[in-house]
Motif scaffolding. Structure first.
Motif, PDB file in Angstrom:
ATOM      1  N   GLU A   1      67.290  65.419 -58.035  1.00 49.22           N
ATOM      2  CA  GLU A   1      68.433  65.341 -57.124  1.00 49.22           C
ATOM      3  C   GLU A   1      68.078  65.893 -55.747  1.00 49.22           C
ATOM      4  N   ILE A   2      67.275  66.959 -55.726  1.00 46.82           N
ATOM      5  CA  ILE A   2      66.835  67.521 -54.445  1.00 46.82           C
ATOM      6  C   ILE A   2      66.005  66.494 -53.682  1.00 46.82           C
ATOM      7  N   GLU A   3      65.067  65.839 -54.382  1.00 42.85           N
ATOM      8  CA  GLU A   3      64.216  64.839 -53.747  1.00 42.85           C
ATOM      9  C   GLU A   3      65.052  63.681 -53.189  1.00 42.85           C
ATOM     10  N   GLN A   4      66.048  63.247 -53.953  1.00 46.54           N
ATOM     11  CA  GLN A   4      66.900  62.157 -53.502  1.00 46.54           C
ATOM     12  C   GLN A   4      67.753  62.570 -52.300  1.00 46.54           C
ATOM     13  N   LYS A   5      68.289  63.776 -52.333  1.00 45.11           N
ATOM     14  CA  LYS A   5      69.114  64.248 -51.223  1.00 45.11           C
ATOM     15  C   LYS A   5      68.300  64.417 -49.946  1.00 45.11           C
ATOM     16  N   ILE A   6      67.044  64.855 -50.082  1.00 46.27           N
ATOM     17  CA  ILE A   6      66.181  64.981 -48.907  1.00 46.27           C
ATOM     18  C   ILE A   6      65.946  63.605 -48.279  1.00 46.27           C
ATOM     19  N   LYS A   7      65.735  62.586 -49.113  1.00 45.82           N
ATOM     20  CA  LYS A   7      65.552  61.228 -48.587  1.00 45.82           C
ATOM     21  C   LYS A   7      66.809  60.754 -47.866  1.00 45.82           C
ATOM     22  N   GLU A   8      67.966  61.020 -48.473  1.00 40.47           N
ATOM     23  CA  GLU A   8      69.222  60.624 -47.846  1.00 40.47           C
ATOM     24  C   GLU A   8      69.441  61.378 -46.537  1.00 40.47           C
ATOM     25  N   TYR A   9      69.131  62.658 -46.547  1.00 40.83           N
ATOM     26  CA  TYR A   9      69.295  63.492 -45.342  1.00 40.83           C
ATOM     27  C   TYR A   9      68.434  62.961 -44.207  1.00 40.83           C
ATOM     28  N   ASN A  10      67.156  62.715 -44.488  1.00 38.07           N
ATOM     29  CA  ASN A  10      66.224  62.262 -43.456  1.00 38.07           C
ATOM     30  C   ASN A  10      66.602  60.886 -42.907  1.00 38.07           C
ATOM     31  N   SER A  11      67.249  60.068 -43.725  1.00 34.36           N
ATOM     32  CA  SER A  11      67.639  58.729 -43.271  1.00 34.36           C
ATOM     33  C   SER A  11      68.845  58.767 -42.335  1.00 34.36           C
ATOM     34  N   GLN A  12      69.555  59.910 -42.303  1.00 33.11           N
ATOM     35  CA  GLN A  12      70.779  60.007 -41.509  1.00 33.11           C
ATOM     36  C   GLN A  12      70.587  60.703 -40.163  1.00 33.11           C
ATOM     37  N   ILE A  13      69.456  61.354 -39.951  1.00 33.26           N
ATOM     38  CA  ILE A  13      69.286  62.112 -38.707  1.00 33.26           C
ATOM     39  C   ILE A  13      68.623  61.243 -37.644  1.00 33.26           C
ATOM     40  N   ASN A  14      68.954  61.555 -36.391  1.00 31.39           N
ATOM     41  CA  ASN A  14      68.427  60.794 -35.254  1.00 31.39           C
ATOM     42  C   ASN A  14      67.433  61.612 -34.440  1.00 31.39           C
ATOM     43  N   SER A  15      66.733  62.529 -35.102  1.00 30.49           N
ATOM     44  CA  SER A  15      65.742  63.364 -34.433  1.00 30.49           C
ATOM     45  C   SER A  15      64.563  63.544 -35.374  1.00 30.49           C
ATOM     46  N   ASN A  16      63.641  64.403 -34.960  1.00 30.92           N
ATOM     47  CA  ASN A  16      62.472  64.671 -35.803  1.00 30.92           C
ATOM     48  C   ASN A  16      62.640  65.941 -36.633  1.00 30.92           C
ATOM     49  N   LEU A  17      63.882  66.421 -36.780  1.00 33.59           N
ATOM     50  CA  LEU A  17      64.137  67.642 -37.545  1.00 33.59           C
ATOM     51  C   LEU A  17      64.314  67.303 -39.020  1.00 33.59           C
ATOM     52  N   PHE A  18      63.257  66.785 -39.613  1.00 30.02           N
ATOM     53  CA  PHE A  18      63.308  66.327 -40.995  1.00 30.02           C
ATOM     54  C   PHE A  18      63.192  67.482 -41.977  1.00 30.02           C
ATOM     55  N   MET A  19      63.635  67.228 -43.177  1.00 29.75           N
ATOM     56  CA  MET A  19      63.344  68.115 -44.304  1.00 29.75           C
ATOM     57  C   MET A  19      62.166  67.542 -45.064  1.00 29.75           C
ATOM     58  N   SER A  20      61.360  68.432 -45.649  1.00 34.30           N
ATOM     59  CA  SER A  20      60.194  67.986 -46.418  1.00 34.30           C
ATOM     60  C   SER A  20      60.094  68.779 -47.707  1.00 34.30           C
ATOM     61  N   LEU A  21      59.722  68.081 -48.777  1.00 36.08           N
ATOM     62  CA  LEU A  21      59.599  68.688 -50.105  1.00 36.08           C
ATOM     63  C   LEU A  21      58.187  69.231 -50.288  1.00 36.08           C
ATOM     64  N   ASN A  22      58.097  70.461 -50.800  1.00 36.04           N
ATOM     65  CA  ASN A  22      56.803  71.088 -51.037  1.00 36.04           C
ATOM     66  C   ASN A  22      56.368  70.892 -52.480  1.00 36.04           C
ATOM     67  N   LYS A  23      55.084  71.114 -52.736  1.00 30.51           N
ATOM     68  CA  LYS A  23      54.535  70.911 -54.077  1.00 30.51           C
ATOM     69  C   LYS A  23      55.114  71.871 -55.100  1.00 30.51           C
ATOM     70  N   ASP A  24      55.524  73.068 -54.640  1.00 33.53           N
ATOM     71  CA  ASP A  24      56.062  74.057 -55.571  1.00 33.53           C
ATOM     72  C   ASP A  24      57.543  73.847 -55.878  1.00 33.53           C
ATOM     73  N   GLY A  25      58.120  72.773 -55.351  1.00 36.81           N
ATOM     74  CA  GLY A  25      59.525  72.479 -55.617  1.00 36.81           C
ATOM     75  C   GLY A  25      60.469  72.964 -54.543  1.00 36.81           C
ATOM     76  N   SER A  26      60.000  73.830 -53.665  1.00 38.87           N
ATOM     77  CA  SER A  26      60.832  74.266 -52.541  1.00 38.87           C
ATOM     78  C   SER A  26      60.806  73.193 -51.456  1.00 38.87           C
ATOM     79  N   TYR A  27      61.598  73.386 -50.435  1.00 38.75           N
ATOM     80  CA  TYR A  27      61.615  72.438 -49.329  1.00 38.75           C
ATOM     81  C   TYR A  27      61.859  73.190 -48.033  1.00 38.75           C
TER      82      TYR A  27
END
Length: 271
Positions: free
Chosen positions: A66-92
């Motif tokens: 769900e976190i991975e899906q929400k990050i994709k949805e979040y990044n698709s809605q922003i109009n800047s380069n302030l993206f969220m990114s998922l880390n290998k340890d599960g944090s973001y």
């Protein structure tokens, strides 16, 4: 993210304001204690004209998928380069925007001139502060912070104060989440352990749905333990001045009444 020392929270900050900051200080005073003062301060509490309504928000626990899906949805809605990114340890990691709405001045190390943003970024924080001066942060200053999902609200406050070289106790401040709905403003103070980036992810990027505000920590009762000894001495001086002024006004009032009575007596004849 930049490298950090072990055991310290990881932060990056980008500045979105270049407004210069103004000082309100007493640089000409020879007394160290006089460097500690509170502008526009009175011990007589005044009612607030505007007060945001408070509301509690539900905060569901998300699975990794769900976190991975929400990050994709979040990044698709922003109009800047302030993206969220998922880390290998599960944090973001991602960005939050904080609006500073401070009414009272903050304490910073005393200097001959107000620090620029470049000075704030270069100055060391570890040096011992022996003298302070009051410093008004620019009204409605906006700061973007690059943080990790594990970053707590208390760490966000500390990072903001560190960036401005503010030496006040962090407990004097609080981080709030703010939302607008149906022309109403809803405000809730975050607990120290809450994770602002998690709240940002749940709410999405819309600032009307959720934004963050740094304000004074108004609890109704003054936490005197949060103040330094020079500040407490200064508050006592303020209290004494207010007491003396009230006494002066009362004495003046009764003196005027007594004078009027005496004048009335002298104009009357006995009998």
């Amino acid at each position: 993210m930049s490298e950090c020392e072990p055991g310290t929270p990881s932060f990056e900050m980008t500045w979105s304001s270049t407004t210069s900051s103004g000082y309100c200080s007493q640089e000409d005073s020879d007394s160290e204690l006089e460097q500690y003062f509170t502008a526009r301060t009175s011990f007589i509490r005044k009612p607030h004209k505007d007060k945001d309504e408070q509301i509690d928000w539900e905060k569901p626990v998300l699975t990794q998928a769900e976190i991975e899906q929400k990050i994709k949805e979040y990044n698709s809605q922003i109009n800047s380069n302030l993206f969220m990114s998922l880390n290998k340890d599960g944090s973001y990691t991602g960005f939050i925007k904080v609006q500073l709405k401070l009414i009272r001045p903050v304490s910073v190390p005393a200097s001959k001139k107000a620090p620029s943003i470049q000075d704030v970024n270069k100055a060391p924080r570890s040096q011992v502060v022996t003298r302070r001066t009051s410093f008004y942060l620019p009204k409605d200053t906006i700061k973007h912070l690059h943080i990790i999902s594990r970053t707590r609200a208390s760490e966000v406050i500390e990072a903001l104060l560190k960036k401005f070289m503010v030496v006040d106790n962090p407990r004097k401040f609080a981080l709030f989440e703010r939302a607008e709905k149906d022309d109403q403003v809803y405000l809730r103070k975050l607990s120290d352990e809450e994770q602002p980036l998690h709240l940002r992810l749940l709410a999405g990027p819309n600032e009307k749905v959720l934004s963050f505000v740094l304000k004074e920590n108004e609890t109704g009762e003054v936490n005197w333990d949060a103040f330094s000894m020079p500040e407490l001495h200064n508050f006592l001086r303020i209290l004494q001045r207010e007491e003396e002024e009230h006494v002066r006004q009362i004495l003046h009032k009764y003196a005027r009444c007594r004078q009027k009575m005496q004048e009335a007596l002298t104009t009357r004849t006995p009998g």
